[in-house]
Design a protein around this motif. Structure first.
Motif, PDB file in Angstrom:
ATOM      1  N   HIS A  79       0.679  -1.251   0.251  1.00  0.00           N
ATOM      2  CA  HIS A  79      -0.064   0.077   0.082  1.00  0.00           C
ATOM      3  C   HIS A  79       0.745   1.354  -0.173  1.00  0.00           C
ATOM      4  O   HIS A  79       0.498   1.978  -0.781  1.00  0.00           O
ATOM      5  CB  HIS A  79      -0.578   0.140   1.007  1.00  0.00           C
ATOM      6  CG  HIS A  79      -1.734   1.391   1.754  1.00  0.00           C
ATOM      7  ND1 HIS A  79      -3.339   1.175   1.001  1.00  0.00           N
ATOM      8  CD2 HIS A  79      -1.901   2.302   1.703  1.00  0.00           C
ATOM      9  CE1 HIS A  79      -3.886   2.463   1.670  1.00  0.00           C
ATOM     10  NE2 HIS A  79      -2.645   2.718   2.131  1.00  0.00           N
ATOM     11  N   GLU A  85       1.711   3.566  -2.900  1.00  0.00           N
ATOM     12  CA  GLU A  85       0.667   5.949  -2.810  1.00  0.00           C
ATOM     13  C   GLU A  85       2.601   6.421  -2.636  1.00  0.00           C
ATOM     14  O   GLU A  85       2.207   7.652  -3.455  1.00  0.00           O
ATOM     15  CB  GLU A  85       1.107   5.454  -1.007  1.00  0.00           C
ATOM     16  CG  GLU A  85      -0.857   5.444  -0.997  1.00  0.00           C
ATOM     17  CD  GLU A  85      -1.123   5.873   0.521  1.00  0.00           C
ATOM     18  OE1 GLU A  85      -0.174   5.569   1.525  1.00  0.00           O
ATOM     19  OE2 GLU A  85      -2.187   5.596   1.291  1.00  0.00           O
ATOM     20  N   HIS A 141      -4.458   7.384  -1.223  1.00  0.00           N
ATOM     21  CA  HIS A 141      -5.574   6.245  -0.125  1.00  0.00           C
ATOM     22  C   HIS A 141      -6.100   5.167  -1.073  1.00  0.00           C
ATOM     23  O   HIS A 141      -6.406   3.824  -1.301  1.00  0.00           O
ATOM     24  CB  HIS A 141      -5.611   6.845   0.589  1.00  0.00           C
ATOM     25  CG  HIS A 141      -5.816   5.517   1.782  1.00  0.00           C
ATOM     26  ND1 HIS A 141      -5.021   5.177   2.467  1.00  0.00           N
ATOM     27  CD2 HIS A 141      -6.954   4.933   2.186  1.00  0.00           C
ATOM     28  CE1 HIS A 141      -5.527   4.192   3.421  1.00  0.00           C
ATOM     29  NE2 HIS A 141      -7.198   4.442   3.084  1.00  0.00           N
ATOM     30  N   HIS A 163       1.940   9.892   3.376  1.00  0.00           N
ATOM     31  CA  HIS A 163       1.337  10.358   4.834  1.00  0.00           C
ATOM     32  C   HIS A 163       2.484  10.920   5.863  1.00  0.00           C
ATOM     33  O   HIS A 163       2.150  10.855   7.211  1.00  0.00           O
ATOM     34  CB  HIS A 163       0.338   9.659   4.693  1.00  0.00           C
ATOM     35  CG  HIS A 163      -0.953  10.092   3.434  1.00  0.00           C
ATOM     36  ND1 HIS A 163      -0.305   8.977   3.183  1.00  0.00           N
ATOM     37  CD2 HIS A 163      -1.023  10.921   2.551  1.00  0.00           C
ATOM     38  CE1 HIS A 163      -1.317   8.855   1.892  1.00  0.00           C
ATOM     39  NE2 HIS A 163      -1.857  10.146   2.107  1.00  0.00           N
ATOM     40  N   PRO A 212      -5.360   8.720   6.594  1.00  0.00           N
ATOM     41  CA  PRO A 212      -5.509  10.244   4.966  1.00  0.00           C
ATOM     42  C   PRO A 212      -6.355   9.471   4.068  1.00  0.00           C
ATOM     43  O   PRO A 212      -6.543   9.656   3.340  1.00  0.00           O
ATOM     44  CB  PRO A 212      -3.808   9.064   4.758  1.00  0.00           C
ATOM     45  CG  PRO A 212      -3.659   8.194   5.168  1.00  0.00           C
ATOM     46  CD  PRO A 212      -4.830   7.670   6.608  1.00  0.00           C
TER      47      PRO A 212
HETATM   48 ZN   LIG Z   1      -2.631   5.039   2.292  1.00  0.00          ZN
END
Ligand SMILES: [Zn+2]
Length: 219
Positions: free
Chosen positions: A77, A81, A96, A126, A162
């Protein structure tokens, strides 16, 4: 693993990271906005697969391989991002949800190439640490803005939730990862705070301060 099973494993990991004590069916139901009865069914399945410890009324915890799997999903993930922001030019507020989908693609080769392409980044856009390949993750010594003392300067290290609207709000007041501000006052009535940044004063709600991780400037 199905997509839903993967989302459960990640949710349990995040609940364990946030909370001390047992994770209960209701905690998971609230996190995934679902009914407690469907959570119970899923927990039985994950227990059979050997990913979690689960005993009715006593809560849930991840077994070692469940935890490894959660960290793998989080690694995927956060790398996606980073790719979306750094390489494709997306704003940090819009990555996200896309990464929630991309994280379910399982190709170790793809992820290792992505990591290499990005230059092995340590943090996502983030400010959260990207777990390493073997499932290790940096311990970051930052605290929630809701838990620190006024009168000092702080640096924004990470955004905890986020989600899109929250990040758009942070864009509006120009609060970014690495921003430095002085925490001037905490209102005892509602725990809202007053900060000063670049000679401007802002008031942040408690909901906002709960979702920001900071460390003392210069510490
Ligand atoms: Zn995320």
């Amino acid at each position: 693993m199905t997509l839903a099973e993967e989302d459960y494993i990640k949710a349990i990991y995040q609940l364990e990271a946030d909370k001390k004590g047992n994770i209960l069916t209701n905690d998971i139901a609230a996190k995934l906005s679902t009914k407690a009865s469907s959570v119970t069914d899923m927990l039985k399945r994950l227990e059979k697969k050997g990913l979690i410890h689960y005993q009715k009324y006593q809560g849930v915890s991840l077994k070692e391989n469940g935890k490894k799997f959660a960290l793998k999903l989080i690694r995927q993930h956060r790398l996606w991002e980073t790719f979306l922001v750094k390489s494709l030019g997306f704003g940090w507020e819009s990555v996200h949800d896309i990464a929630e989908k991309l994280e379910h693609i399982h190709s170790d080769e793809l992820i290792e190439r992505l990591d290499h392409f990005l230059g092995h980044p340590a943090f996502d856009p983030h400010g959260e640490p990207i777990p390493l390949e073997k499932g290790r993750i940096w311990e970051i010594k930052s605290q929630k803005l809701s838990e620190v003392e006024p009168g000092y300067e702080y640096v924004l290290d990470a955004v905890i939730q986020p989600d899109n609207e929250f990040l758009i709000y942070l864009n509006k007041i120009n609060l970014q990862i690495g921003s430095v501000f002085k925490l001037k006052n905490i209102e005892s009535y509602d725990r809202s705070v007053e900060i000063e940044m670049e000679r401007q004063t802002y008031f942040l709600s408690q909901e906002t301060t709960f979702n920001l991780k900071v460390r003392k400037h210069g510490a």
